[in-house]
Motif scaffolding. Structure first.
Motif, PDB file in Angstrom:
ATOM      1  N   GLN A 168       2.209   1.784 -12.873  1.00 59.62           N
ATOM      2  CA  GLN A 168       2.791   0.753 -13.744  1.00 59.62           C
ATOM      3  C   GLN A 168       2.952  -0.569 -12.993  1.00 59.62           C
ATOM      4  O   GLN A 168       2.660  -1.640 -13.533  1.00 59.62           O
ATOM      5  N   ILE A 169       3.423  -0.504 -11.744  1.00 59.82           N
ATOM      6  CA  ILE A 169       3.585  -1.719 -10.945  1.00 59.82           C
ATOM      7  C   ILE A 169       2.231  -2.390 -10.712  1.00 59.82           C
ATOM      8  O   ILE A 169       2.079  -3.611 -10.847  1.00 59.82           O
ATOM      9  N   THR A 170       1.221  -1.583 -10.392  1.00 57.73           N
ATOM     10  CA  THR A 170      -0.105  -2.133 -10.126  1.00 57.73           C
ATOM     11  C   THR A 170      -0.685  -2.808 -11.359  1.00 57.73           C
ATOM     12  O   THR A 170      -1.201  -3.933 -11.295  1.00 57.73           O
ATOM     13  N   LEU A 171      -0.619  -2.116 -12.515  1.00 58.69           N
ATOM     14  CA  LEU A 171      -1.166  -2.685 -13.750  1.00 58.69           C
ATOM     15  C   LEU A 171      -0.429  -3.962 -14.146  1.00 58.69           C
ATOM     16  O   LEU A 171      -1.065  -4.949 -14.570  1.00 58.69           O
ATOM     17  N   ALA A 172       0.897  -3.956 -14.014  1.00 57.51           N
ATOM     18  CA  ALA A 172       1.663  -5.153 -14.354  1.00 57.51           C
ATOM     19  C   ALA A 172       1.289  -6.313 -13.430  1.00 57.51           C
ATOM     20  O   ALA A 172       1.144  -7.465 -13.881  1.00 57.51           O
ATOM     21  N   GLY A 173       1.104  -6.030 -12.138  1.00 58.49           N
ATOM     22  CA  GLY A 173       0.729  -7.075 -11.190  1.00 58.49           C
ATOM     23  C   GLY A 173      -0.639  -7.656 -11.477  1.00 58.49           C
ATOM     24  O   GLY A 173      -0.829  -8.876 -11.447  1.00 58.49           O
ATOM     25  N   VAL A 174      -1.604  -6.797 -11.768  1.00 64.39           N
ATOM     26  CA  VAL A 174      -2.963  -7.271 -12.072  1.00 64.39           C
ATOM     27  C   VAL A 174      -2.962  -8.121 -13.346  1.00 64.39           C
ATOM     28  O   VAL A 174      -3.585  -9.200 -13.401  1.00 64.39           O
ATOM     29  N   ALA A 175      -2.261  -7.658 -14.373  1.00 59.46           N
ATOM     30  CA  ALA A 175      -2.233  -8.391 -15.645  1.00 59.46           C
ATOM     31  C   ALA A 175      -1.561  -9.752 -15.489  1.00 59.46           C
ATOM     32  O   ALA A 175      -2.085 -10.784 -15.945  1.00 59.46           O
ATOM     33  N   LEU A 176      -0.393  -9.769 -14.826  1.00 62.69           N
ATOM     34  CA  LEU A 176       0.317 -11.042 -14.657  1.00 62.69           C
ATOM     35  C   LEU A 176      -0.472 -11.994 -13.763  1.00 62.69           C
ATOM     36  O   LEU A 176      -0.541 -13.203 -14.035  1.00 62.69           O
ATOM     37  N   GLY A 177      -1.093 -11.453 -12.712  1.00 59.02           N
ATOM     38  CA  GLY A 177      -1.883 -12.295 -11.820  1.00 59.02           C
ATOM     39  C   GLY A 177      -3.051 -12.946 -12.543  1.00 59.02           C
ATOM     40  O   GLY A 177      -3.346 -14.125 -12.337  1.00 59.02           O
ATOM     41  N   ALA A 178      -3.727 -12.185 -13.405  1.00 59.17           N
ATOM     42  CA  ALA A 178      -4.859 -12.738 -14.166  1.00 59.17           C
ATOM     43  C   ALA A 178      -4.389 -13.845 -15.106  1.00 59.17           C
ATOM     44  O   ALA A 178      -5.037 -14.896 -15.231  1.00 59.17           O
ATOM     45  N   ALA A 179      -3.262 -13.608 -15.770  1.00 61.34           N
ATOM     46  CA  ALA A 179      -2.742 -14.617 -16.706  1.00 61.34           C
ATOM     47  C   ALA A 179      -2.346 -15.900 -15.977  1.00 61.34           C
ATOM     48  O   ALA A 179      -2.699 -17.012 -16.406  1.00 61.34           O
ATOM     49  N   LEU A 180      -1.631 -15.763 -14.856  1.00 55.24           N
ATOM     50  CA  LEU A 180      -1.194 -16.942 -14.103  1.00 55.24           C
ATOM     51  C   LEU A 180      -2.373 -17.697 -13.501  1.00 55.24           C
ATOM     52  O   LEU A 180      -2.374 -18.937 -13.462  1.00 55.24           O
ATOM     53  N   SER A 181      -3.392 -16.966 -13.053  1.00 53.09           N
ATOM     54  CA  SER A 181      -4.582 -17.632 -12.497  1.00 53.09           C
ATOM     55  C   SER A 181      -5.277 -18.468 -13.555  1.00 53.09           C
ATOM     56  O   SER A 181      -5.747 -19.587 -13.287  1.00 53.09           O
ATOM     57  N   GLY A 182      -5.365 -17.935 -14.783  1.00 51.15           N
ATOM     58  CA  GLY A 182      -5.993 -18.687 -15.876  1.00 51.15           C
ATOM     59  C   GLY A 182      -5.214 -19.955 -16.205  1.00 51.15           C
ATOM     60  O   GLY A 182      -5.815 -21.033 -16.393  1.00 51.15           O
ATOM     61  N   ILE A 183      -3.889 -19.851 -16.252  1.00 51.27           N
ATOM     62  CA  ILE A 183      -3.067 -21.033 -16.555  1.00 51.27           C
ATOM     63  C   ILE A 183      -3.181 -22.066 -15.433  1.00 51.27           C
ATOM     64  O   ILE A 183      -3.272 -23.274 -15.676  1.00 51.27           O
ATOM     65  N   THR A 184      -3.182 -21.586 -14.170  1.00 48.21           N
ATOM     66  CA  THR A 184      -3.312 -22.506 -13.030  1.00 48.21           C
ATOM     67  C   THR A 184      -4.639 -23.251 -13.076  1.00 48.21           C
ATOM     68  O   THR A 184      -4.705 -24.462 -12.824  1.00 48.21           O
ATOM     69  N   THR A 185      -5.710 -22.541 -13.413  1.00 54.29           N
ATOM     70  CA  THR A 185      -7.023 -23.189 -13.525  1.00 54.29           C
ATOM     71  C   THR A 185      -7.003 -24.261 -14.605  1.00 54.29           C
ATOM     72  O   THR A 185      -7.551 -25.362 -14.427  1.00 54.29           O
ATOM     73  N   ALA A 186      -6.368 -23.966 -15.727  1.00 55.21           N
ATOM     74  CA  ALA A 186      -6.268 -24.949 -16.810  1.00 55.21           C
ATOM     75  C   ALA A 186      -5.484 -26.181 -16.355  1.00 55.21           C
ATOM     76  O   ALA A 186      -5.880 -27.320 -16.636  1.00 55.21           O
ATOM     77  N   GLN A 216       0.823  -1.210   0.000  1.00 64.33           N
ATOM     78  CA  GLN A 216       0.000   0.000   0.000  1.00 64.33           C
ATOM     79  C   GLN A 216       0.858   1.261   0.000  1.00 64.33           C
ATOM     80  O   GLN A 216       0.513   2.264  -0.628  1.00 64.33           O
ATOM     81  N   ALA A 217       1.993   1.207   0.706  1.00 60.13           N
ATOM     82  CA  ALA A 217       2.890   2.372   0.743  1.00 60.13           C
ATOM     83  C   ALA A 217       3.605   2.556  -0.598  1.00 60.13           C
ATOM     84  O   ALA A 217       3.713   3.682  -1.099  1.00 60.13           O
ATOM     85  N   LEU A 218       4.086   1.463  -1.186  1.00 57.65           N
ATOM     86  CA  LEU A 218       4.840   1.570  -2.442  1.00 57.65           C
ATOM     87  C   LEU A 218       3.950   1.991  -3.609  1.00 57.65           C
ATOM     88  O   LEU A 218       4.381   2.737  -4.489  1.00 57.65           O
ATOM     89  N   THR A 219       2.711   1.478  -3.634  1.00 57.94           N
ATOM     90  CA  THR A 219       1.806   1.805  -4.749  1.00 57.94           C
ATOM     91  C   THR A 219       0.946   3.036  -4.437  1.00 57.94           C
ATOM     92  O   THR A 219       0.185   3.470  -5.284  1.00 57.94           O
ATOM     93  N   ARG A 220       1.060   3.538  -3.211  1.00 55.42           N
ATOM     94  CA  ARG A 220       0.226   4.652  -2.731  1.00 55.42           C
ATOM     95  C   ARG A 220      -1.243   4.359  -2.979  1.00 55.42           C
ATOM     96  O   ARG A 220      -2.027   5.237  -3.371  1.00 55.42           O
ATOM     97  N   ASN A 221      -1.611   3.103  -2.758  1.00 53.05           N
ATOM     98  CA  ASN A 221      -2.984   2.649  -2.930  1.00 53.05           C
ATOM     99  C   ASN A 221      -3.436   2.002  -1.622  1.00 53.05           C
ATOM    100  O   ASN A 221      -2.944   0.926  -1.263  1.00 53.05           O
ATOM    101  N   PRO A 222      -4.349   2.639  -0.854  1.00 49.56           N
ATOM    102  CA  PRO A 222      -4.739   2.095   0.450  1.00 49.56           C
ATOM    103  C   PRO A 222      -5.538   0.807   0.364  1.00 49.56           C
ATOM    104  O   PRO A 222      -5.814   0.193   1.398  1.00 49.56           O
ATOM    105  N   LEU A 223      -5.928   0.384  -0.845  1.00 48.89           N
ATOM    106  CA  LEU A 223      -6.702  -0.855  -0.987  1.00 48.89           C
ATOM    107  C   LEU A 223      -5.917  -1.920  -1.736  1.00 48.89           C
ATOM    108  O   LEU A 223      -6.501  -2.803  -2.374  1.00 48.89           O
ATOM    109  N   ALA A 224      -4.584  -1.852  -1.679  1.00 47.08           N
ATOM    110  CA  ALA A 224      -3.751  -2.868  -2.342  1.00 47.08           C
ATOM    111  C   ALA A 224      -3.399  -3.974  -1.348  1.00 47.08           C
ATOM    112  O   ALA A 224      -3.412  -3.762  -0.133  1.00 47.08           O
ATOM    113  N   ASP A 225      -3.083  -5.146  -1.857  1.00 43.96           N
ATOM    114  CA  ASP A 225      -2.649  -6.256  -1.017  1.00 43.96           C
ATOM    115  C   ASP A 225      -1.730  -7.164  -1.828  1.00 43.96           C
ATOM    116  O   ASP A 225      -1.503  -6.907  -3.013  1.00 43.96           O
TER     117      ASP A 225
END
Length: 349
Positions: free
Chosen positions: A164-182, A95-104
């Motif tokens: 940029q860090i947040t968008l990259a994390g969301v995109a990579l997380g979505a891709a990895l979740s899809g592959i894991t489900t498969a 939350q401090a690095l991304t300055r987003n109080p709703l990040a985890d």
């Protein structure tokens, strides 16, 4: 002269009062943590009185009740005391690095990276033990964090921005979740083994599982506290922090390493438990203000408090069956977080 000194005296009194309030609040949180720790040893499939727990801790015998406490409940509670602070500090750091109080940790793809690596280990390398899961999960979390940093431009001369860090994390997380489900859908054995780990649980974990992970969590926590003062300057913006002498790139690199160690290690042993890293720093910021060292300190104590309390609720809510703690934290955390989100002014970084 009096007109100049009076505001300074009032300001000093305010700072002293705030410091005493924070110290008093931290002591209260620690006392509550000790209380829920004892409750964790007392409550379960077989409720045990306080006297039995006390004897098991300080005058143990070979009785059945003492064996329950020694072999099942103490390891479970100690693991919660180890992974809880890790989730809490990792959430505060993100939350401090991304300055987003709703990040985890999930927003940087750490959980998705760990889950992908575990699925890969089960499906391709036939890993069946918890010790095997731990190392695959930790490697996956570290790889995902590094990948997010590189994708967001961290390998270049200019440090990546929080967006940029947040968008990259969301995109990579979505891709990895899809592959894991498969992976899990194509492999029934992987699906059944992943099911218990992926919901997040403290049950059926031993101190032998915690041993290799604990040093990693300690190193991650130390790194987080080292950079905590610099994060106060980064909260005002990169330009302001740079003018104050903060090396933005170095702080973000250390921060990402600490996040991967903390969230990766905790996820490896307990599974991807949600809402702890999101909710605890958000709530403690409401009480201690925007000072990052205090947020980290409070998160370190309040996160295991919430985790153990959720684990206790999971043991009794559908007694004699148990509900995994990852499900309870979601049920408890979602409504509380919705209330806190509406207090945007008090919770902002």
């Amino acid at each position: 002269m009096k007109a100049v000194k009076q505001p300074k005296e009032n300001h000093t009194k305010t700072i002293t009062s705030m410091r005493l309030q924070r110290i008093f609040g931290f002591i209260v949180v620690l006392l509550l943590l000790v209380l829920v720790g004892f409750l964790s040893l007392m409550i379960g499939a077989k409720p045990l009185p306080f006297e039995v727990v006390w004897q098991a801790l300080f005058s143990p015998t070979d009785s059945y009740d003492h064996a329950i406490i020694r072999e099942a409940r103490i390891p479970r509670t100690l693991i919660a005391l180890a992974v809880g602070p890790a989730f809490g500090i990792a959430g505060a750091l993100i939350q401090a690095l991304t300055r987003n109080p709703l990040a985890d940790p999930g927003i940087l793809g750490v959980n998705a990276g760990a889950a992908f690596a575990v699925a890969l280990g089960i499906s391709v390398f036939s890993v069946t033990t918890m010790s095997g899961y731990i190392w695959f999960a930790l490697a996956g979390a570290l790889a995902a964090t590094v990948a997010v940093y590189v994708i967001s431009g961290g390998a270049g001369k200019k440090a990546p921005t929080p967006v940029q860090i947040t968008l990259a994390g969301v995109a990579l997380g979505a891709a990895l979740s899809g592959i894991t489900t498969a992976f899990t859908l194509m492999n029934s054995e992987a699906f059944s083994r992943m099911l218990n780990w992926s919901v997040g649980t403290l049950a059926r974990r031993s101190l032998e599982d915690l041993g290799p992970v604990l040093p990693i969590l300690i190193i991650g926590a130390l790194l987080a506290f080292v950079i905590a003062p610099a994060l106060n300057a980064i909260a005002f913006g990169d330009d302001r922090a740079s003018s104050l002498g903060v090396n933005i790139g170095t702080i973000r690199t250390i921060g990402l390493i600490a996040i991967s160690l903390l969230a990766g290690g905790a996820t490896a042993i307990a599974g991807p438990i949600g809402f702890i890293g999101l909710m605890v720093p958000h709530c403690v910021r409401w009480f201690v203000g925007p000072d990052q060292p205090w947020i980290f300190l409070y998160s370190m104590a309040a996160a295991p408090l919430l985790l153990i309390l959720s684990d206790i609720i999971g043991r009794v809510v559908l007694f004699p069956e148990e509900v995994p703690v990852g499900i309870i934290t979601g049920l408890v955390g979602a409504p509380i977080l919705l209330i806190l989100v509406r207090r945007r002014k008090a919770s902002g970084i």
